[in-house]
Design an enzyme around this catalytic site. Sequence first.
Site, PDB file in Angstrom:
ATOM      1  N   LYS A 149       0.806  -1.218  -0.026  1.00  0.00           N
ATOM      2  CA  LYS A 149      -0.102   0.012   0.064  1.00  0.00           C
ATOM      3  C   LYS A 149       0.802   1.260   0.235  1.00  0.00           C
ATOM      4  O   LYS A 149       1.932   1.225   0.666  1.00  0.00           O
ATOM      5  CB  LYS A 149      -1.013  -0.149   1.400  1.00  0.00           C
ATOM      6  N   GLY A 162      -8.191   3.470  -3.415  1.00  0.00           N
ATOM      7  CA  GLY A 162      -7.863   2.126  -4.219  1.00  0.00           C
ATOM      8  C   GLY A 162      -6.482   2.339  -4.925  1.00  0.00           C
ATOM      9  O   GLY A 162      -6.044   1.223  -5.624  1.00  0.00           O
ATOM     10  N   LYS A 164      -0.569  -7.343   6.158  1.00  0.00           N
ATOM     11  CA  LYS A 164      -1.197  -8.752   5.760  1.00  0.00           C
ATOM     12  C   LYS A 164      -2.402  -8.545   5.242  1.00  0.00           C
ATOM     13  O   LYS A 164      -3.432  -7.671   5.669  1.00  0.00           O
ATOM     14  CB  LYS A 164      -1.221  -9.603   7.140  1.00  0.00           C
ATOM     15  N   HIS A 181     -15.942  -4.349   4.868  1.00  0.00           N
ATOM     16  CA  HIS A 181     -15.213  -2.998   5.125  1.00  0.00           C
ATOM     17  C   HIS A 181     -16.365  -2.346   5.835  1.00  0.00           C
ATOM     18  O   HIS A 181     -17.324  -1.809   5.425  1.00  0.00           O
ATOM     19  CB  HIS A 181     -14.993  -2.583   3.527  1.00  0.00           C
ATOM     20  N   GLU A 229     -11.962   3.944   9.472  1.00  0.00           N
ATOM     21  CA  GLU A 229     -12.000   2.674   8.679  1.00  0.00           C
ATOM     22  C   GLU A 229     -11.468   1.477   9.006  1.00  0.00           C
ATOM     23  O   GLU A 229     -10.184   1.473   9.487  1.00  0.00           O
ATOM     24  CB  GLU A 229     -11.827   3.023   7.100  1.00  0.00           C
ATOM     25  N   GLU A 232      -7.203   2.883   8.208  1.00  0.00           N
ATOM     26  CA  GLU A 232      -7.042   4.415   7.898  1.00  0.00           C
ATOM     27  C   GLU A 232      -8.349   5.255   8.618  1.00  0.00           C
ATOM     28  O   GLU A 232      -9.242   4.781   8.985  1.00  0.00           O
ATOM     29  CB  GLU A 232      -7.136   4.888   6.408  1.00  0.00           C
ATOM     30  N   ASN A 260     -10.436   8.739   7.432  1.00  0.00           N
ATOM     31  CA  ASN A 260     -10.589   9.828   6.721  1.00  0.00           C
ATOM     32  C   ASN A 260     -10.820  11.018   7.284  1.00  0.00           C
ATOM     33  O   ASN A 260     -11.805  11.390   7.963  1.00  0.00           O
ATOM     34  CB  ASN A 260     -11.642   9.439   5.654  1.00  0.00           C
ATOM     35  N   ARG A 277     -12.130  14.128   6.430  1.00  0.00           N
ATOM     36  CA  ARG A 277     -13.164  14.725   5.660  1.00  0.00           C
ATOM     37  C   ARG A 277     -14.339  14.161   5.729  1.00  0.00           C
ATOM     38  O   ARG A 277     -14.837  13.171   6.316  1.00  0.00           O
ATOM     39  CB  ARG A 277     -12.657  14.965   4.113  1.00  0.00           C
ATOM     40  N   VAL A 322     -18.377  10.713   0.882  1.00  0.00           N
ATOM     41  CA  VAL A 322     -19.275  10.507  -0.232  1.00  0.00           C
ATOM     42  C   VAL A 322     -20.610  10.071   0.407  1.00  0.00           C
ATOM     43  O   VAL A 322     -21.676  10.280   0.240  1.00  0.00           O
ATOM     44  CB  VAL A 322     -18.852   9.678  -1.463  1.00  0.00           C
TER      45      VAL A 322
END
Length: 439
Positions: free
Chosen positions: A158, A165, A201, A208, A275, A288, A290, A292, A295
């Site tokens: 990543k 993505g 991993k 999700h 998340e 992670e 976010n 902000r 959507v």
Amino acid sequence: MFKRILIANRGEIALRIIRCCREMDVETVIVYSTADKDSLAVMAADKAVCIGPAKAAESYLNQDAIIETAILTGCEAVHPGYGFLSENAAFARKCEENNLIFIGPSADIISSMVDKQSARQLMIECGVPVVPGSDGLVATAEEAAHIAERIGYPVLIKASAGGGGKGMRKAFSREDIEYAFETAKSEAKAAFGNDDMYIEKLIINPRHIEIQILADKYGNTIYLGERDCSIQRNNQKLLEEAPSARLCKDQRTVMGETAVRAARAAGYYSAGTVEFVVNEQGDYYFIEMNTRIQVEHPVTEQVTGIDLIREQIRIAAGMKLNIAQEDTCVNGHAIECRINAATPGVIKFLHFPDGYGVRVESHLFEGYEVSPFYDSMIAKLIVHGKTREEAIRKMISALEEVVIDGIDSNVDFHISILNNKRFREGSFDTSFISEEFGL
């Protein structure tokens, strides 16, 4: 409260912010590119200023032009929406240096959270479970191979500055590592200007799950339930719902409290999202944060009755949260479908559904030209029902009513998802679209 806000975005999120500001008696100034000169957001704002040509790099990403416009038009704050500059620490810092309030967290907080590796380290320090992985950044494919051998295949390579993505590749064996590492690194450099990489991993076919939080500048932090964002295509979210069909009450409470702990560890304020991935056994891991508005924020609004944009603006203005954790509750079930354009073109005829529990957020109108320069999402259709089954039926009915003549869209694909047996049963994960539709 602010008297005037500059909106550094476009499309449906710009309209969403404008409408909220009207309700709050706050004036709006919007910046726009030449491609958006006839857009609904430009028409709806109190003032609109063109800052460049269609290419985002010369308009919506032009930090100096946005700052200068905000100052010249007498704005006190800048709302970045999502995408573009919404998680750009340098832009937030420029706002701060020019006595403009960035409607979001501080530049330092953004830096600590947007860098995935530093965020991961912070979570480890405050006891939030993270996916096993590298202890720091990984410089070479050879180093990546050594780490993969230690934590075991499969692994996920990543980008530390990644999102959406991009800069992400899976490796299932030693033979995959070099190609996966180099392609992810190259993509990250092109997309973010930063090719720092790390390894985790790979959790096979997880759910999700993200937790919406609100935090003010005085240490008050609450969570507003979860959203299930497992319906994805090529790591891009397509359909979201709240609450998740697979979490029990105890799980959502523990994950919510963990999200609050994560936010407090970062000194976070504003609206934000923590998340997680959840494996088949119900174990959850931070991936992670976010920094902000998301959507998919409307599904949380529908089940909680809380206007997240309004709260985000109030927090930026220095107001305390007027909602305590015990005041929050989740009522019913909400689903959001992201309607994407398959091709650019002119909208010849347009009809969106309406009715009880149906919400549409879109910048489309008849005669509008869908541009090839920006994201393909052209509308969000959101429904709310007393139960998940009721919400699914309502969404199918609403989608069947949508008419967008002049371009192709993914409306029919959403109907196929909603009619799928596994989806109806809530028996799905992030592999759902590839397994059920081969995409």
